[in-house]
Design a protein around this motif. Structure first.
Motif, short mmCIF file in Angstrom:
data_model
loop_
_atom_site.label_atom_id
_atom_site.label_comp_id
_atom_site.label_asym_id
_atom_site.label_seq_id
_atom_site.Cartn_x
_atom_site.Cartn_y
_atom_site.Cartn_z
N VAL A 161 0.84 -1.20 0.00
CA VAL A 161 0.00 0.00 0.00
C VAL A 161 0.87 1.25 0.00
O VAL A 161 0.59 2.22 -0.71
CB VAL A 161 -0.94 -0.02 1.22
CG1 VAL A 161 -1.65 1.32 1.37
CG2 VAL A 161 -1.97 -1.15 1.07
N LEU A 203 0.89 4.18 -2.83
CA LEU A 203 0.63 5.58 -2.53
C LEU A 203 1.81 6.46 -2.92
O LEU A 203 1.62 7.60 -3.38
CB LEU A 203 0.32 5.74 -1.04
CG LEU A 203 -0.95 5.05 -0.55
CD1 LEU A 203 -1.09 5.19 0.96
CD2 LEU A 203 -2.19 5.60 -1.26
N TRP A 257 -1.18 10.53 7.29
CA TRP A 257 -1.89 10.99 6.08
C TRP A 257 -2.02 12.51 6.06
O TRP A 257 -1.92 13.13 5.00
CB TRP A 257 -3.28 10.36 5.99
CG TRP A 257 -3.36 8.86 6.00
CD1 TRP A 257 -4.37 8.11 6.52
CD2 TRP A 257 -2.42 7.91 5.45
NE1 TRP A 257 -4.13 6.77 6.36
CE2 TRP A 257 -2.95 6.62 5.68
CE3 TRP A 257 -1.20 8.04 4.79
CZ2 TRP A 257 -2.29 5.46 5.28
CZ3 TRP A 257 -0.53 6.89 4.39
CH2 TRP A 257 -1.07 5.63 4.63
N LYS A 262 -5.91 10.43 1.98
CA LYS A 262 -6.54 9.64 3.03
C LYS A 262 -7.68 8.76 2.52
O LYS A 262 -7.79 7.59 2.95
CB LYS A 262 -7.05 10.56 4.15
CG LYS A 262 -7.59 9.81 5.37
CD LYS A 262 -8.02 10.77 6.46
CE LYS A 262 -8.46 10.05 7.73
NZ LYS A 262 -9.57 9.12 7.52
N ALA A 305 -6.07 5.74 0.97
CA ALA A 305 -5.33 5.00 1.99
C ALA A 305 -6.29 4.28 2.95
O ALA A 305 -6.04 3.13 3.33
CB ALA A 305 -4.42 5.95 2.76
N THR A 350 -6.34 0.32 4.07
CA THR A 350 -5.79 0.02 5.40
C THR A 350 -6.86 -0.22 6.45
O THR A 350 -6.59 -0.88 7.45
CB THR A 350 -4.87 1.16 5.89
OG1 THR A 350 -5.60 2.39 5.93
CG2 THR A 350 -3.67 1.31 4.97
#
Length: 905
Positions: A435, A439, A470, A482, A485, A489
């Motif tokens: 991840v 990102l 974030w 965010k 993400a 997550t």
């Protein structure tokens, strides 16, 4: 902490490093989110975790310890400076397996406490006769504790021949074993400073987080070593080691770097020290915050545990095979592994030590980022290793976990500190790593780095949560991150991006995509939505890929330059599975040679995963590997080798295994003819690792010429150990062991027992576990639980036996449960035995494993054990429902098996 051996099973899998190169791309950004399918708020709603009261806060610990190794005990005292924030008559702190003899509160006067231990809660309550008003006090405690023989708390590592045994003390506190060493506030957010003193035999050396401050004489042939005060840090980062040690040291800028190892072996840390010197400068510059401690020791400890290294601030613990290289023993894969592990643990000096998660639910802030940085830093200094390509296998292990109902979000609720042991898994480490890489690519690397620097500077010596990271990234990058993400997550699972259709119009193709959830069990019926960065490129067009955010289950269209075939997830930098219509898949297969190595790997992994789950024919994978050119990158062939070995295990006990092995030999033998036995001048370093894997596989598959040559070289090795080059020593020993008879096994066993060096001894004992003959495998299991190998090596031997004799290993474990459990540390305690059954292909073990978990694993520690159950359940389904496809395919595509097995010698 480095996951590369979080359990012995995972450790064995990750000994084969697989990884690759970040492929830069210019992106056309867009957002496709159908209004009817907006992602829901993924924030989890859970009860508050069980934590210590916040009315009393530690500020500083002054600890004195006097170990008694002979009695596996220690006496100690601690003076804790505390800040009382509100009136109270009691102080609650953590203590486990400690006896608190006396506790006193000091200010202008003394108050002796009544001490009550709560073993189940791992706490101690100090109750005083009167109210303690807010202010600063000292709590003085005299206590004693136990020295463990497993890597948990203060532990002893034994090494050397039986006639001249030696020992070394070390500590392992993550996640919650500092409380086994000192009464303390054993939670990551309760940061404090530490002063540590220890009584040490005068002929031994002590190492801790900070340099030695003073040495004074004590009675009984000891002296007292006092270390300088640490910076403010979490309790799990405290470290102590004592032994007959030597240092290999150099100064880099204002920092003293050193390898600390048992006397006579520090020189084997030269490569690790060189690596640390390179990495220190890189991390200082990348994070924008210089390494803040005066020294950074890397301590090599014999043996092993449920982990390979631990990032204690200023004093990183490594088990020897993760730090030391012996020119006579260590192949190229070991050298690369040392660099990667050193990079991981040094990255923790910033991500985890300088800035620490507030609670264990954000463990990924430590481990996901260190895992990402281990690859990024390795690729910086060794691009020839193609580390991102090699590490694709680790990401795939995370995706396999993430596709089952037993998965969990990267950010997962942890109710009690001792339950944090369940969070050290592939999702936390490798999905977290994937991840972050996704990102970083989405924001662009330079903007991402500026955000990381801002985060480090703002939260230095403090604790943080994921949302604060974030916020720093969004502030610097000036774009929202965010929402994306959070999708990856705060909710579990793997997106599946399917190419529904593509329409070519002139020099442009419009690709229609659909997103759903990829699952291999009932988890797939739980729909989720991700905002997923999807990159699309037309193969052979020369055009740059187009990347857009795709969300929801409605069809989404993306126009790209060029004409079919179309490849999605260009460079394999995003976290999702890719699915193509059969015609589009076959078109990509025909152009397999034209794909970049990362995209070749992606196609292989997705084809196999989709086939196992029943989305596509499993034989698509076999069609694909027939298109792999001999000159493909080593990581591509290593993926093929590992998958062929996985298929072979599915055929365990079946007559069809001979046909499959003949096919595997036919597939790999031409490649080995090119790679050959011995290194050629100027060959890539990745070729040396491929040679190791080819030899291991061809030995397992029974290639006659390979087995004969291995036996010939082994015979010369017995006469002269120097005759076998380190690069192929281990594969040759394994090949010989695979088909060994009783006499040959006895020869190898004697070599292991006579080995004086712990590294060599571990290697030779581990080789015994490759013997396939059930009688020899049974003998290996008996040796594994004897005093001959180290405890960690013995566990590794049991795991290796389970890979080819799983039913035998499982029954042996059940029959020796007490002896086995006594050797397991906190990270292995509830996962090791279930992991053995998970390798079986015997359906009767499914019910047995369920009963074992229900009877022996407490409900709050079942996360990893339940994963083993799900793994076995899925493997049995693949064997029953998918393997017949391969059997039928082999009937028309596979070679005729050899007439007779290779005779044993």
């Amino acid at each position: 902490m480095n996951l590369k051996s979080l359990s012995t099973l995972v450790y064995a899998a990750t000994m084969a490093l697989l990884l690759g190169e970040f492929l830069p791309m210019e992106r056309t950004l867009g957002l496709i989110t159908p209004a009817a399918a907006q992602p829901a708020d993924p924030s989890p709603t859970t009860a508050a975790p069980v934590q210590l009261p916040s009315n009393v806060i530690p500020e500083h610990y002054d600890i004195f310890v006097r170990p008694d190794v002979g009695n596996l005990s220690f006496d100690a005292s601690v003076r804790i400076t505390v800040s009382v924030r509100e009136p109270t008559s009691e102080i609650v702190l953590n203590a486990a397996d400690l006896q608190l003899e006396r506790a006193v509160l000091r200010s202008s006067s003394e108050q002796v406490a009544d001490v009550a231990l709560q073993p189940e809660q791992q706490t101690a309550t100090l109750t005083f006769g009167q109210t303690i008003e807010p202010g600063t006090y000292e709590v003085a405690i005299d206590y004693n504790g136990r020295i463990s023989e497993n890597a948990d708390g203060l532990f002893v590592a034994r090494y050397g021949p039986p006639a001249a045994p030696k020992q070394m003390l070390a500590t392992q506190f993550e996640p919650v074993s500092a409380r086994r060493f000192v009464p303390c506030w054993d939670e990551p957010a309760r940061k404090a400073t530490f002063s540590l003193s220890v009584a040490v035999p005068k002929d031994e050396v002590a190492v801790s987080n900070m340099p030695v401050e003073a040495i004074t004489e004590l009675d009984g042939g000891r002296h007292r070593v006092r270390f300088q005060r640490t910076p403010k840090m979490s309790s799990y980062l405290l470290f102590l080691s004592i032994g007959d040690l030597e240092r290999l040291e150099r100064t880099v800028g204002s920092t003293k770097l050193a390898v600390v190892a048992r006397k006579g072996s520090a020189s084997k840390g030269e490569f690790a020290l060189d690596s640390a010197e390179q990495l220190l400068g890189y991390f200082n510059e990348y994070f924008g915050v210089p390494y803040p401690l005066p020294k950074l020791d890397m301590i090599a400890v014999p043996g092993g545990g449920g982990f390979s290294a631990m990032e204690n601030w200023g004093a990183i613990l490594y088990f020897e095979n993760a730090l030391l290289l012996d020119p006579a023993l260590s192949p190229e894969s070991a050298r690369q592994r040392v660099f990667v592990v050193v990079a991981h643990e040094m990255a923790h000096q910033w991500f985890g030590n300088l800035v620490t998660m507030k609670w264990w639910d954000d463990l990924w802030l430590n481990e996901g980022f260190a895992s990402w940085m281990e690859n990024k830093a390795t690729d910086r200094f060794h691009p020839e290793w193609m580390m991102w390509l090699q590490s694709e296998s680790a990401r795939q292990r995370a995706m396999r976990q993430d596709a089952k109902r037993t998965t969990h979000p990267v950010i997962q609720p942890v109710m009690r500190g001792d339950q944090a042991t369940q969070a050290f898994d592939e999702i936390t480490y490798r999905k977290g790593q994937a991840v972050i890489r996704m990102l970083e690519g989405y924001l662009e690397p330079e903007a991402f780095r500026r955000g990381i620097r801002s985060y480090m500077q703002r939260y230095a010596y403090q604790n943080a949560v994921t949302d604060e990271l974030w916020a720093e990234l969004e502030k610097v990058a000036r774009q929202p991150i965010k929402p994306i993400a959070d999708d990856f997550t705060r909710q579990p699972g793997v997106p599946l991006i399917s190419v529904q259709d593509f329409r070519a119009e002139g020099s442009q193709t419009t690709v229609t995509l659909r997103q759903e959830r990829f699952g291999v069990d009932d988890s797939a019926r739980d729909p989720l939505v991700w905002r997923t960065p999807v990159s699309v490129v037309a193969i052979g067009s020369g055009a740059l890929p187009v990347t857009q955010l795709v969300a929801g289950s409605s069809r989404s269209s993306i126009p790209v330059p060029g004409t079919p075939p179309i490849k999605i997830n260009f460079g394999q930098t995003a976290y999702y599975r890719s699915h193509y219509p059969q015609e589009a898949f076959l078109a990509l297969a025909e152009r397999f040679r034209l794909l970049a190595p990362a995209d070749q790997l992606g196609l292989l992994y997705d084809s196999w995963a989709l086939g196992e789950a029943g989305f596509t024919p499993l034989t698509d994978y076999l069609t694909l590997i027939q298109k792999a050119p001999p000159g493909a990158e080593s990581a591509v062939w290593r993926q093929i080798i590992q998958t062929l070995l996985s298929i072979d295990r599915l055929y365990t006990g079946q007559a069809e295994q001979a046909t499959f092995r003949a096919f595997a030999r036919t597939t790999l033998a031409p490649l080995f003819e090119q790679v050959d036995w011995d290194a050629r001048p100027g060959e890539p370093e990745t070729r040396a690792i491929l040679r190791e894997d080819l030899l291991n596989a061809l030995g397992r598959f029974g290639e006659p010429s390979v087995m004969a040559e291995a036996r010939h070289r082994f015979k010369a090795f017995v006469a002269d150990p120097k005759s076998l080059p380190a690069a192929i020593r281990l594969p040759i020993l394994r090949i010989v062991a695979v088909s060994a008879d009783m006499a040959l096994y006895a020869t190898m066993h004697e070599l292991a027992k006579k080995a004086a060096d712990p590294l060599e001894q571990d290697q030779l004992f581990g080789v015994l576990a490759w013997a396939e003959d059930p009688a020899l495998a049974k003998r290996t299991l008996e040796v594994a639980l004897s005093d001959e190998p180290s405890r960690a090596t013995g566990l590794g031997m049991i795991t290796r036996v389970a890979s080819h004799n799983p039913d035998l290993a499982w029954q042996f474990a059940l029959g020796h449960l007490d002896a086995l459990t006594a050797r397991l540390d906190a990270l292995q305690r509830y996962s090791f035995v279930p992991s053995l059954a998970a390798q079986s292909t015997n359906p009767t073990h499914l019910a047995e494993l369920r009963r074992f978990i229900d009877d022996h694993v407490p409900a709050e520690f079942r996360q990893q054990a339940d994963r083993s159950y799900a793994d076995l359940e899925f493997r049995l389904r693949v064997k029953t429902e998918r393997l017949p496809q391969i059997t039928s395919w082999l009937a028309t595509h596979g070679p005729i098996p050899p007439a007779a097995p290779v005779p044993r010698q």
